[in-house]
Design a protein around this motif. Structure first.
Motif, PDB file in Angstrom:
ATOM      1  N   TYR A  36       0.859  -1.188   0.000  1.00 51.56           N
ATOM      2  CA  TYR A  36       0.000   0.000   0.000  1.00 51.56           C
ATOM      3  C   TYR A  36       0.899   1.245   0.000  1.00 51.56           C
ATOM      4  CZ  TYR A  36      -3.044  -3.678   1.807  1.00 51.56           C
ATOM      5  OH  TYR A  36      -3.725  -4.856   1.999  1.00 51.56           O
ATOM      6  N   PRO A  37       1.520   1.579  -1.133  1.00 52.34           N
ATOM      7  CA  PRO A  37       2.544   2.634  -1.152  1.00 52.34           C
ATOM      8  C   PRO A  37       2.065   4.014  -0.685  1.00 52.34           C
ATOM      9  CG  PRO A  37       2.035   1.877  -3.391  1.00 52.34           C
ATOM     10  CD  PRO A  37       1.310   0.983  -2.449  1.00 52.34           C
ATOM     11  N   TRP A  38       0.767   4.290  -0.792  1.00 55.50           N
ATOM     12  CA  TRP A  38       0.268   5.592  -0.338  1.00 55.50           C
ATOM     13  C   TRP A  38       0.417   5.766   1.169  1.00 55.50           C
ATOM     14  CZ3 TRP A  38      -2.798   1.664  -2.164  1.00 55.50           C
ATOM     15  CH2 TRP A  38      -3.683   1.099  -1.250  1.00 55.50           C
ATOM     16  N   THR A  39       0.623   4.660   1.906  1.00 59.63           N
ATOM     17  CA  THR A  39       0.780   4.783   3.360  1.00 59.63           C
ATOM     18  C   THR A  39       2.122   5.405   3.738  1.00 59.63           C
ATOM     19  OG1 THR A  39       1.628   2.524   3.581  1.00 59.63           O
ATOM     20  CG2 THR A  39      -0.763   2.838   3.834  1.00 59.63           C
ATOM     21  N   THR A  40       3.031   5.549   2.774  1.00 62.40           N
ATOM     22  CA  THR A  40       4.329   6.180   3.055  1.00 62.40           C
ATOM     23  C   THR A  40       4.230   7.707   3.014  1.00 62.40           C
ATOM     24  OG1 THR A  40       5.026   6.161   0.736  1.00 62.40           O
ATOM     25  CG2 THR A  40       5.589   4.228   2.075  1.00 62.40           C
ATOM     26  N   ARG A  41       3.100   8.222   2.564  1.00 59.77           N
ATOM     27  CA  ARG A  41       2.911   9.669   2.366  1.00 59.77           C
ATOM     28  C   ARG A  41       3.361  10.483   3.576  1.00 59.77           C
ATOM     29  NH1 ARG A  41      -2.955  10.630   0.808  1.00 59.77           N
ATOM     30  NH2 ARG A  41      -2.931   8.959   2.295  1.00 59.77           N
ATOM     31  N   SER A  44       7.286  10.016   4.517  1.00 60.06           N
ATOM     32  CA  SER A  44       8.292  10.524   3.575  1.00 60.06           C
ATOM     33  C   SER A  44       8.777  11.921   3.954  1.00 60.06           C
ATOM     34  CB  SER A  44       7.735  10.517   2.155  1.00 60.06           C
ATOM     35  OG  SER A  44       6.632  11.383   2.051  1.00 60.06           O
ATOM     36  N   THR A  45       8.047  12.628   4.809  1.00 59.73           N
ATOM     37  CA  THR A  45       8.445  13.973   5.226  1.00 59.73           C
ATOM     38  C   THR A  45       9.320  13.968   6.483  1.00 59.73           C
ATOM     39  OG1 THR A  45       6.462  14.288   6.587  1.00 59.73           O
ATOM     40  CG2 THR A  45       6.321  14.942   4.255  1.00 59.73           C
ATOM     41  N   ILE A  46       9.503  12.815   7.077  1.00 58.68           N
ATOM     42  CA  ILE A  46      10.272  12.725   8.321  1.00 58.68           C
ATOM     43  C   ILE A  46      11.710  12.361   7.991  1.00 58.68           C
ATOM     44  CG2 ILE A  46      10.512  11.564  10.551  1.00 58.68           C
ATOM     45  CD1 ILE A  46       7.501  10.980  10.415  1.00 58.68           C
ATOM     46  N   GLN A  47      12.612  13.283   8.293  1.00 63.58           N
ATOM     47  CA  GLN A  47      14.026  13.062   8.003  1.00 63.58           C
ATOM     48  C   GLN A  47      14.558  11.903   8.849  1.00 63.58           C
ATOM     49  OE1 GLN A  47      16.471  16.497   8.617  1.00 63.58           O
ATOM     50  NE2 GLN A  47      18.195  15.608   7.520  1.00 63.58           N
ATOM     51  N   GLY A  48      15.255  10.981   8.199  1.00 62.63           N
ATOM     52  CA  GLY A  48      15.852   9.850   8.900  1.00 62.63           C
ATOM     53  C   GLY A  48      14.877   8.755   9.285  1.00 62.63           C
ATOM     54  N   PHE A  49      13.674   8.802   8.718  1.00 59.15           N
ATOM     55  CA  PHE A  49      12.674   7.781   9.047  1.00 59.15           C
ATOM     56  C   PHE A  49      13.119   6.400   8.588  1.00 59.15           C
ATOM     57  CE2 PHE A  49       9.224   5.021   7.733  1.00 59.15           C
ATOM     58  CZ  PHE A  49       8.503   4.926   8.910  1.00 59.15           C
TER      59      PHE A  49
END
Length: 137
Positions: A36-41, A44-49
């Protein structure tokens, strides 16, 4: 309040205490992000996640749920509020993640993962999803 049969409590607590939480949580998150790639939305904004880093938080919350089976909603009140009001996480993602947890547990347990075991974990994760979604309006 949810009624837990003694064999359900036993299944949840014994399996949970026997598994590597971080590994299962990491695999469940990676599976969710892949399928479910949309769950990365949001992430993706968190640095170092990393999935592994977030898995530690997720399994920490699940550990609390396992230890407080009769009071999951109260235990998750603040977490629900944070996800709803601060993080704005799509509550549908919780179902996707818990489904991935069930898959990982089934993969880990193999022949011991019977239909009854599956039903028990489904019930547990439905309680968890209901609790974490409680503060959404």
């Amino acid at each position: 309040m949810v009624h837990w049969a003694p064999e359900e409590r036993s299944e949840i607590t014994s399996t949970w205490s026997a598994i590597n939480h971080k590994a299962v949580g990491t695999k469940a998150l990676e599976r969710m992000f892949s399928v479910y790639p949309w769950t990365t939305r949001y992430f993706s904004t968190i640095q170092g996640f990393t999935a592994e880093g977030h898995a530690i938080k997720v399994v920490g919350a699940l550990d609390k749920a396992v230890k407080h089976l009769d009071d999951v909603k109260t235990q998750f009140k603040d977490l629900s509020k944070k996800h709803a009001e601060e993080l704005h996480i799509d509550p549908g993602s919780f179902h996707l993640l818990t489904d991935c947890f069930v898959i990982e547990l089934a993969h880990l347990e193999k022949c011991k993962f019977t239909p009854h075991t599956h039903a028990t974990w489904d019930k547990f994760f439905k309680v968890v999803v209901d609790a974490i979604s409680k503060e959404y309006h």
